[in-house]
Design a protein around this motif. Structure first.
Motif, PDB file in Angstrom:
ATOM      1  N   GLN A   1       0.787  -1.231   0.002  1.00 16.90           N
ATOM      2  CA  GLN A   1      -0.096   0.044   0.029  1.00 16.90           C
ATOM      3  C   GLN A   1       1.058   1.058   0.009  1.00 16.90           C
ATOM      4  OE1 GLN A   1      -2.493  -1.520   3.282  1.00 16.90           O
ATOM      5  NE2 GLN A   1      -3.989  -0.491   2.088  1.00 16.90           N
ATOM      6  N   GLY A   2       1.742   1.339  -0.784  1.00 17.20           N
ATOM      7  CA  GLY A   2       2.847   2.441  -0.790  1.00 17.20           C
ATOM      8  C   GLY A   2       2.404   3.653  -1.480  1.00 17.20           C
ATOM      9  N   GLN A   3       1.534   3.565  -2.111  1.00 15.89           N
ATOM     10  CA  GLN A   3       0.843   4.733  -2.859  1.00 15.89           C
ATOM     11  C   GLN A   3      -0.392   5.330  -2.166  1.00 15.89           C
ATOM     12  OE1 GLN A   3       3.024   6.032  -5.265  1.00 15.89           O
ATOM     13  NE2 GLN A   3       4.144   4.278  -4.926  1.00 15.89           N
ATOM     14  N   HIS A   4      -0.661   4.796  -1.018  1.00 18.23           N
ATOM     15  CA  HIS A   4      -2.123   5.104  -0.265  1.00 18.23           C
ATOM     16  C   HIS A   4      -1.630   6.669   0.060  1.00 18.23           C
ATOM     17  CE1 HIS A   4      -5.249   5.362   2.813  1.00 18.23           C
ATOM     18  NE2 HIS A   4      -5.529   4.391   2.469  1.00 18.23           N
ATOM     19  N   PRO A   5      -2.647   7.493   0.134  1.00 19.09           N
ATOM     20  CA  PRO A   5      -2.533   8.867   0.351  1.00 19.09           C
ATOM     21  C   PRO A   5      -2.303   9.249   1.845  1.00 19.09           C
ATOM     22  CG  PRO A   5      -4.890   8.500  -0.001  1.00 19.09           C
ATOM     23  CD  PRO A   5      -4.064   7.408  -0.527  1.00 19.09           C
ATOM     24  N   ILE A   6      -2.392   8.335   2.933  1.00 16.60           N
ATOM     25  CA  ILE A   6      -1.995   8.398   3.960  1.00 16.60           C
ATOM     26  C   ILE A   6      -0.871   8.983   4.396  1.00 16.60           C
ATOM     27  CG2 ILE A   6      -1.627   5.904   4.625  1.00 16.60           C
ATOM     28  CD1 ILE A   6      -3.481   8.718   6.873  1.00 16.60           C
ATOM     29  N   TRP A   7       0.338   8.114   3.337  1.00 17.75           N
ATOM     30  CA  TRP A   7       1.624   8.589   3.633  1.00 17.75           C
ATOM     31  C   TRP A   7       2.149   9.972   3.260  1.00 17.75           C
ATOM     32  CZ3 TRP A   7       2.701   4.535   6.217  1.00 17.75           C
ATOM     33  CH2 TRP A   7       2.562   3.158   5.985  1.00 17.75           C
ATOM     34  N   ASP A   8       1.251  10.775   2.725  1.00 13.99           N
ATOM     35  CA  ASP A   8       1.568  12.188   2.380  1.00 13.99           C
ATOM     36  C   ASP A   8       0.992  12.720   3.729  1.00 13.99           C
ATOM     37  OD1 ASP A   8       2.684  12.223  -0.384  1.00 13.99           O
ATOM     38  OD2 ASP A   8       0.503  11.427  -0.992  1.00 13.99           O
ATOM     39  N   SER A   9       0.141  12.737   4.185  1.00 14.02           N
ATOM     40  CA  SER A   9      -0.339  13.564   5.263  1.00 14.02           C
ATOM     41  C   SER A   9       0.516  13.085   6.501  1.00 14.02           C
ATOM     42  CB  SER A   9      -2.043  13.115   5.454  1.00 14.02           C
ATOM     43  OG  SER A   9      -1.835  11.696   5.852  1.00 14.02           O
ATOM     44  N   LEU A  10       0.951  11.863   6.617  1.00  9.79           N
ATOM     45  CA  LEU A  10       1.932  11.522   7.718  1.00  9.79           C
ATOM     46  C   LEU A  10       3.177  12.273   7.555  1.00  9.79           C
ATOM     47  CD1 LEU A  10       1.217   7.834   7.924  1.00  9.79           C
ATOM     48  CD2 LEU A  10       0.851   9.429   9.786  1.00  9.79           C
ATOM     49  N   ALA A  11       3.687  12.400   6.465  1.00  9.23           N
ATOM     50  CA  ALA A  11       5.271  13.085   6.135  1.00  9.23           C
ATOM     51  C   ALA A  11       4.906  14.669   6.386  1.00  9.23           C
ATOM     52  CB  ALA A  11       5.257  12.761   4.374  1.00  9.23           C
ATOM     53  N   GLU A  12       3.583  15.171   6.120  1.00  7.91           N
ATOM     54  CA  GLU A  12       3.786  16.645   6.427  1.00  7.91           C
ATOM     55  C   GLU A  12       3.571  16.847   7.779  1.00  7.91           C
ATOM     56  OE1 GLU A  12      -0.044  17.835   4.700  1.00  7.91           O
ATOM     57  OE2 GLU A  12       0.547  17.353   2.563  1.00  7.91           O
ATOM     58  N   ALA A  13       3.608  15.940   8.599  1.00 11.91           N
ATOM     59  CA  ALA A  13       3.309  15.990  10.202  1.00 11.91           C
ATOM     60  C   ALA A  13       4.768  15.601  10.595  1.00 11.91           C
ATOM     61  CB  ALA A  13       2.200  15.282  10.855  1.00 11.91           C
ATOM     62  N   CYS A  14       5.344  14.456  10.417  1.00  8.03           N
ATOM     63  CA  CYS A  14       6.389  13.890  10.729  1.00  8.03           C
ATOM     64  C   CYS A  14       7.434  14.737  10.613  1.00  8.03           C
ATOM     65  CB  CYS A  14       6.640  12.643  10.165  1.00  8.03           C
ATOM     66  SG  CYS A  14       8.151  11.703  10.840  1.00  8.03           S
ATOM     67  N   LEU A  15       8.411  14.801  11.921  1.00 12.69           N
ATOM     68  CA  LEU A  15       9.628  15.402  11.978  1.00 12.69           C
ATOM     69  C   LEU A  15      10.751  14.747  11.507  1.00 12.69           C
ATOM     70  CD1 LEU A  15       8.943  17.669  15.242  1.00 12.69           C
ATOM     71  CD2 LEU A  15       8.522  18.283  12.863  1.00 12.69           C
ATOM     72  N   SER A  16      10.632  13.398  11.413  1.00 13.12           N
ATOM     73  CA  SER A  16      11.785  12.519  11.378  1.00 13.12           C
ATOM     74  C   SER A  16      12.764  12.694  12.720  1.00 13.12           C
ATOM     75  CB  SER A  16      12.471  12.669  10.006  1.00 13.12           C
ATOM     76  OG  SER A  16      11.897  12.329   8.982  1.00 13.12           O
ATOM     77  N   CYS A  17      12.204  12.754  13.770  1.00  8.99           N
ATOM     78  CA  CYS A  17      13.131  13.080  15.086  1.00  8.99           C
ATOM     79  C   CYS A  17      13.469  11.749  15.644  1.00  8.99           C
ATOM     80  CB  CYS A  17      12.332  13.664  16.155  1.00  8.99           C
ATOM     81  SG  CYS A  17      10.923  12.917  16.878  1.00  8.99           S
ATOM     82  N   GLY A  18      12.800  10.748  15.292  1.00 12.15           N
ATOM     83  CA  GLY A  18      13.195   9.356  15.670  1.00 12.15           C
ATOM     84  C   GLY A  18      12.724   9.180  17.279  1.00 12.15           C
ATOM     85  N   ASN A  19      12.017   9.862  17.651  1.00  9.87           N
ATOM     86  CA  ASN A  19      11.475   9.489  18.954  1.00  9.87           C
ATOM     87  C   ASN A  19      10.797   8.307  19.262  1.00  9.87           C
ATOM     88  OD1 ASN A  19      12.373  12.125  20.505  1.00  9.87           O
ATOM     89  ND2 ASN A  19      10.359  12.643  21.170  1.00  9.87           N
ATOM     90  N   CYS A  20       9.916   8.087  18.169  1.00  9.74           N
ATOM     91  CA  CYS A  20       9.179   6.772  18.458  1.00  9.74           C
ATOM     92  C   CYS A  20       9.880   5.559  18.218  1.00  9.74           C
ATOM     93  CB  CYS A  20       8.019   6.758  17.107  1.00  9.74           C
ATOM     94  SG  CYS A  20       8.857   6.980  15.449  1.00  9.74           S
ATOM     95  N   THR A  21      10.969   5.493  17.544  1.00 10.71           N
ATOM     96  CA  THR A  21      11.935   4.469  17.728  1.00 10.71           C
ATOM     97  C   THR A  21      12.735   4.116  18.884  1.00 10.71           C
ATOM     98  OG1 THR A  21      13.651   5.749  16.333  1.00 10.71           O
ATOM     99  CG2 THR A  21      12.275   4.509  15.165  1.00 10.71           C
ATOM    100  N   SER A  22      13.159   5.748  19.620  1.00  6.62           N
ATOM    101  CA  SER A  22      13.968   5.637  20.571  1.00  6.62           C
ATOM    102  C   SER A  22      13.184   5.184  21.748  1.00  6.62           C
ATOM    103  CB  SER A  22      14.387   7.189  21.074  1.00  6.62           C
ATOM    104  OG  SER A  22      15.020   7.163  22.234  1.00  6.62           O
ATOM    105  N   VAL A  23      12.004   5.402  21.971  1.00 10.53           N
ATOM    106  CA  VAL A  23      10.934   4.891  23.196  1.00 10.53           C
ATOM    107  C   VAL A  23      10.356   3.576  22.739  1.00 10.53           C
ATOM    108  CG1 VAL A  23      10.542   7.448  23.868  1.00 10.53           C
ATOM    109  CG2 VAL A  23       8.871   5.993  22.296  1.00 10.53           C
ATOM    110  N   CYS A  24      10.308   2.988  21.518  1.00  9.81           N
ATOM    111  CA  CYS A  24       9.881   1.727  21.235  1.00  9.81           C
ATOM    112  C   CYS A  24      10.525   0.743  22.007  1.00  9.81           C
ATOM    113  CB  CYS A  24       9.860   1.646  19.803  1.00  9.81           C
ATOM    114  SG  CYS A  24       9.101   0.220  19.456  1.00  9.81           S
ATOM    115  N   PRO A  25       9.787  -0.124  22.690  1.00  8.20           N
ATOM    116  CA  PRO A  25      10.625  -1.084  23.315  1.00  8.20           C
ATOM    117  C   PRO A  25      11.242  -2.363  22.671  1.00  8.20           C
ATOM    118  CG  PRO A  25       8.419  -1.596  23.740  1.00  8.20           C
ATOM    119  CD  PRO A  25       8.604  -0.280  22.911  1.00  8.20           C
ATOM    120  N   SER A  26      10.889  -2.567  21.319  1.00  7.49           N
ATOM    121  CA  SER A  26      11.261  -3.493  20.419  1.00  7.49           C
ATOM    122  C   SER A  26      12.257  -2.956  19.443  1.00  7.49           C
ATOM    123  CB  SER A  26      10.179  -4.268  19.945  1.00  7.49           C
ATOM    124  OG  SER A  26       9.391  -3.388  19.163  1.00  7.49           O
ATOM    125  N   CYS A  27      12.145  -1.749  18.979  1.00  9.60           N
ATOM    126  CA  CYS A  27      12.955  -1.225  17.930  1.00  9.60           C
ATOM    127  C   CYS A  27      14.552  -1.399  18.126  1.00  9.60           C
ATOM    128  CB  CYS A  27      12.844   0.155  17.707  1.00  9.60           C
ATOM    129  SG  CYS A  27      11.346   0.613  16.717  1.00  9.60           S
TER     130      CYS A  27
END
Length: 362
Positions: free
Chosen positions: A241-267
């Motif tokens: 589902q790589g062409q789904h429009p949800i990816w564009d809206s997420l990209a507009e908001a995401c800062l690519s800061c990596g916080n989600c991967t840092s706090v994720c207990p399994s990453c």
């Protein structure tokens, strides 16, 4: 649970004392700079008494109550991951010899036995995933083998939690040595290993009353009912589902800061680099946490395969909830909700999965 499985609240210190007597460094949750973090624990009054939390997308705040409970919160930003998968460590060193050759020296630091008090079920499930990924890694394994894990079933899930729908909570289900259920006047206790049973045998336990047994059941049911639910989607379809429009809206908001991967207990993403010493004859080869949101993570032979935020977020979400199932037999998400709470712009992956699930239905 056994007939004698209740530890009065006033006797919790006896568990900490017992662990110390058996040679363990005890680590437990404490309030540090407005968050719940694991820190060395000497006595029970260091635990976060009367602390609850508010967690929502992009929001984490502790509130103080007059209650006696020590574990009336869901989680903080730090899971078990830093205790096993070090944020930064030296794997080996190279030394320049007089004849111009190099001598390599493996570096594995000794780890003292550590008892961790207050582990949540979602983090035990994540630790099991880490165990699979780092199987055979001597650096990880030494720290992992040093841990004795004392879980506490979650009684106060946050608004961002959904571990019940991933099958990983709110109770601790596997991987613990000892597990506690905190009630108003004390703790129900159950053993999950011979080490845990040995601890139980040396604690001043009473038989739980029918009222305490009823409170245990009602508390568990309430904790399940209060949680969010993982939306319906097909993991094997996510990668397509790589062409789904949800990816564009997420990209507009995401800062690519990596916080989600840092706090994720399994990453588990990491990078490796050479760190030379000032003497010019010694260099250390280091491993440190990385993120699939960093610009260099997808760099291979002069090309970045994920050059923008859109492709990086898509990689993270489709791997975590999709291709991880093929690799490890289950999703990489254990429902802790940290990626929601600690995202500075409040992105909620469950909302993205809801949209992707609708696409599957259509």
């Amino acid at each position: 649970m056994s007939a004698a499985d209740f530890l009065p609240r006033s006797s919790l210190s006896s568990l900490i004392d017992l662990l110390q007597q058996q040679g363990y460094r005890v680590v437990g949750p404490q309030v540090i700079d407005g968050a719940i973090l694991y820190r060395p624990l000497q006595q029970a009054d260091q635990l976060p008494a009367g602390i609850e939390q508010i967690q929502q997308p992009g929001q984490y705040r502790l509130i103080r109550t007059q209650g006696p409970r020590l574990f009336s919160w869901a989680n903080g930003p730090q899971a078990l991951k830093p205790l096993t998968f070090a944020p930064r460590e030296t794997l080996w060193r190279s030394h320049l010899q007089a004849d111009g050759s190099l001598r390599f020296e493996e570096v594995i630091e000794t780890t003292e036995p550590t008892a961790v008090l207050g582990v949540r079920g979602c983090d035990l499930a994540a630790l099991s995933l880490q165990d699979q990924h780092f199987s055979g890694d001597p650096y990880y394994q030494q720290r992992r083998d040093s841990l004795l894990l004392i879980a506490v079933d979650c009684s106060h899930p946050a608004d961002t939690c959904f571990c019940a729908s991933t099958g990983d909570g709110p109770d601790a289900r596997a991987g613990y040595d000892l597990a506690l259920v905190e009630l108003d006047d004390g703790y129900r206790i159950r053993a999950g290993s011979p080490k845990g049973q040995s601890l139980m045998d040396n604690l001043p336990l009473d038989a739980a009353t029918p009222e305490q047994q009823q409170q245990t059941d009602e508390q568990h049911q309430k904790a399940c009912q209060q949680q969010r639910h993982l939306p319906a989607f097909e993991p094997s379809r996510l990668i397509h589902q790589g062409q789904h429009p949800i990816w564009d809206s997420l990209a507009e908001a995401c800062l690519s800061c990596g916080n989600c991967t840092s706090v994720c207990p399994s990453c588990f993403c990491f990078s490796e680099s050479e760190v030379p010493e000032l003497d010019g004859t010694t260099s250390g080869h280091q491993r440190q946490w990385d993120s699939c949101f960093s610009e260099g993570h997808s760099y291979i032979h002069g090309h970045r395969f994920r050059p923008d935020t859109k492709s990086r977020y898509r990689q993270w979400l489709t791997h975590k909830f999709g291709s991880w199932v093929e690799q490890y037999g289950r999703s990489g998400c254990t429902g802790c909700g940290r990626c929601i709470s600690w995202c500075p712009v409040g992105i909620d992956p469950l909302e993205a999965l809801t949209e992707l699930g609708r696409e599957d239905v259509e």
